[in-house]
Design a protein around this motif. Structure first.
Motif, mmCIF file in Angstrom:
data_model
loop_
_atom_site.group_PDB
_atom_site.id
_atom_site.type_symbol
_atom_site.label_atom_id
_atom_site.label_comp_id
_atom_site.label_asym_id
_atom_site.label_seq_id
_atom_site.Cartn_x
_atom_site.Cartn_y
_atom_site.Cartn_z
ATOM 1 N N ALA A 125 0.835 -1.205 0.000
ATOM 2 C CA ALA A 125 0.000 0.000 0.000
ATOM 3 C C ALA A 125 0.868 1.253 0.000
ATOM 4 O O ALA A 125 0.524 2.264 -0.637
ATOM 5 N N GLY A 126 2.012 1.216 0.695
ATOM 6 C CA GLY A 126 2.896 2.375 0.757
ATOM 7 C C GLY A 126 3.414 2.775 -0.613
ATOM 8 O O GLY A 126 3.349 3.940 -1.013
ATOM 9 N N ILE A 127 3.928 1.789 -1.367
ATOM 10 C CA ILE A 127 4.459 2.128 -2.693
ATOM 11 C C ILE A 127 3.332 2.398 -3.678
ATOM 12 O O ILE A 127 3.473 3.233 -4.574
ATOM 13 N N GLY A 128 2.186 1.744 -3.512
ATOM 14 C CA GLY A 128 1.038 2.015 -4.394
ATOM 15 C C GLY A 128 0.576 3.458 -4.262
ATOM 16 O O GLY A 128 0.307 4.142 -5.268
ATOM 17 N N ALA A 129 0.505 3.955 -3.006
ATOM 18 C CA ALA A 129 0.110 5.349 -2.783
ATOM 19 C C ALA A 129 1.153 6.299 -3.354
ATOM 20 O O ALA A 129 0.814 7.332 -3.956
ATOM 21 N N ALA A 130 2.458 5.951 -3.198
ATOM 22 C CA ALA A 130 3.514 6.809 -3.736
ATOM 23 C C ALA A 130 3.450 6.864 -5.257
ATOM 24 O O ALA A 130 3.612 7.933 -5.865
#
Length: 427
Positions: free
Chosen positions: A300-305
């Motif tokens: 989720a962290g890299i998807g949001a970034a």
């Protein structure tokens, strides 16, 4: 090299010193080392530090697994490492002595808190007899100091329980070492006053312990010599310097890159040691247009970034080796979409979840080849804690110029270690 300086107590000049503070996780060794480092930086020495945390979550007190240490190398010339063998070991208990004695060369100084060398504490780490009495330390210059008792005695006029008073023994040790190496006392005193501004009694107690340690060094016959390491004036180009750790330098580099690019900075991140400090630091800088998102997991962290990159932000995600494995699919997607994205990997030891507080530079092959299909990604790696600032700027420049994700490979030693950093001119 040591030259005697005339006048007063015997003062000898040294060109370099390596000091290691070691004790239980709760003994405040990281704070003690950090404050000694701050005084050393203010004095003008070149320095390099190595904090060493236990991998376990608060192992039982007095055990080898729970030993926490902080090593500092400082000199009157340019140095490049935190040193190998400590010239001085400060051991707050038998576990700290046993865990570190193999690194200490013969002839080095060892300062021990004799109050902690009880029969029970010795037995807990496998000592059959006290090393202070059985001759095993005869090759070292040992200074047995009742640190705990002297701290409690110094704080007897304060409304503190014995246990509360004992917590200040790290400040007694800091005062003693500050006297021993002629570090300015003003820095630690100012820090303690500011840190405990809302608890003036605690501030006063810690200040009293610090001064008691200083005065003990000044008056005791056991410490007949103090040492002086001159400022490293010739090692530094002209400029304004501050002491900085790798993760802090990296955070500042990201903010500076976002200002230079005139793009808002967005960090999508999941907390993971030793990268979490970047999330903590960037969350303080909303005034620079920084947005931080603590995601529910690495993906989720890299998807949001990546979504923020699509929306026009300078997008960053921070992680360590296990997180890079989880983020690999989205990195491949960023390559396909030609979106700029900074993936910052603060490497740690071992495969899978590994050793969170230990370091390895173990992720290079994963960074180069850990994606399916043809998905090449540029890699930037800083060489020192201060260089993390320039590495962050360079990674952002490459990502924005060539519309690609970029992997920045730091590691636990760079992240938590510190050195003097020349503050760049904004122009």
């Amino acid at each position: 090299m040591d030259d005697r300086v005339p006048g007063g107590k015997d003062v000898r000049r040294l060109t370099r010193v390596v000091i290691r503070f070691a004790g239980d996780s709760g003994d405040g060794m990281q704070l003690t080392g950090d404050r000694f480092t701050a005084g050393t930086a203010a004095f003008g020495n070149d320095l390099s530090t190595l904090p060493d945390f236990p991998a376990e979550i608060r192992a039982p007190a007095g055990t080898l697994h729970g030993v926490s240490s902080f090593q500092l190398h400082f000199a009157d010339h340019d140095i490049l490492t935190p040193g190998d063998a400590p010239d001085v070991l400060v051991a707050m208990n038998p576990a700290a002595l046993k865990a570190n004695i193999a690194d200490v060369p013969r002839g080095a100084e060892i300062i021990v808190d004799t109050d902690e060398f009880t029969e029970r504490a010795l037995r807990k780490v496998g000592y059959g007899a006290s090393p202070l009495e059985d001759g095993s330390l005869d090759g070292y210059r040992v200074h047995p100091v009742p640190l705990t008792a002297m701290t409690v005695e110094a704080l007897k006029d304060f409304d503190l329980s014995r246990k509360e008073a004992e917590r200040s023994k790290n400040m007694f040790a800091l005062g003693l070492l500050s006297w021993m190496y002629n570090r300015p006392a003003e820095g630690p005193e100012k820090f303690l006053t500011a840190k405990f501004a809302r608890k003036p009694d605690i501030a006063a107690a810690n200040l009293a312990a610090f001064r008691a340690g200083w005065n003990f060094g000044e008056t005791t016959e056991d410490f007949a010599v103090s040492y002086e390491v001159a400022p490293a004036s010739t090692a530094f180009p002209t400029g304004t310097y501050r002491n900085i750790s790798g993760n802090l330098a990296l955070s500042y580099g990201l903010v500076a890159a976002s200002r230079q690019a005139d793009l808002p900075l967005y960090l999508g991140s999941y907390p993971i040691t030793p990268a979490s400090d970047i999330l903590h630091e960037l969350s303080k800088h909303k005034n620079f247009g920084v947005r931080t998102f603590q995601a529910e997991d690495e993906i989720a962290g890299i998807g949001a970034a990546l979504g923020a990159a699509f929306g026009g932000s300078l997008a960053v995600t921070t992680t360590s080796g296990p997180g890079v494995a989880l983020k690999s699919e989205t990195i491949g997607l960023a390559v396909s979409l030609e979106l700029p994205l900074l993936v910052i990997d603060i490497q740690r030891g071992g495969p899978s979840t590994g050793l969170p507080t230990k370091t390895e530079q173990a992720d290079l092959l994963q960074a180069m080849y850990g994606r399916n299909g043809e998905a090449p990604v540029p890699i930037v790696a800083p060489r020192t804690p201060a260089d993390c600032f320039d590495a962050a700027m360079e990674a952002a420049r490459i990502a924005l110029t060539y519309r690609t994700p970029v992997l920045l490979l730091s590691d636990g030693y760079l992240a938590n270690g510190s050195e003097p950093w020349r503050i760049p001119e904004v122009d």
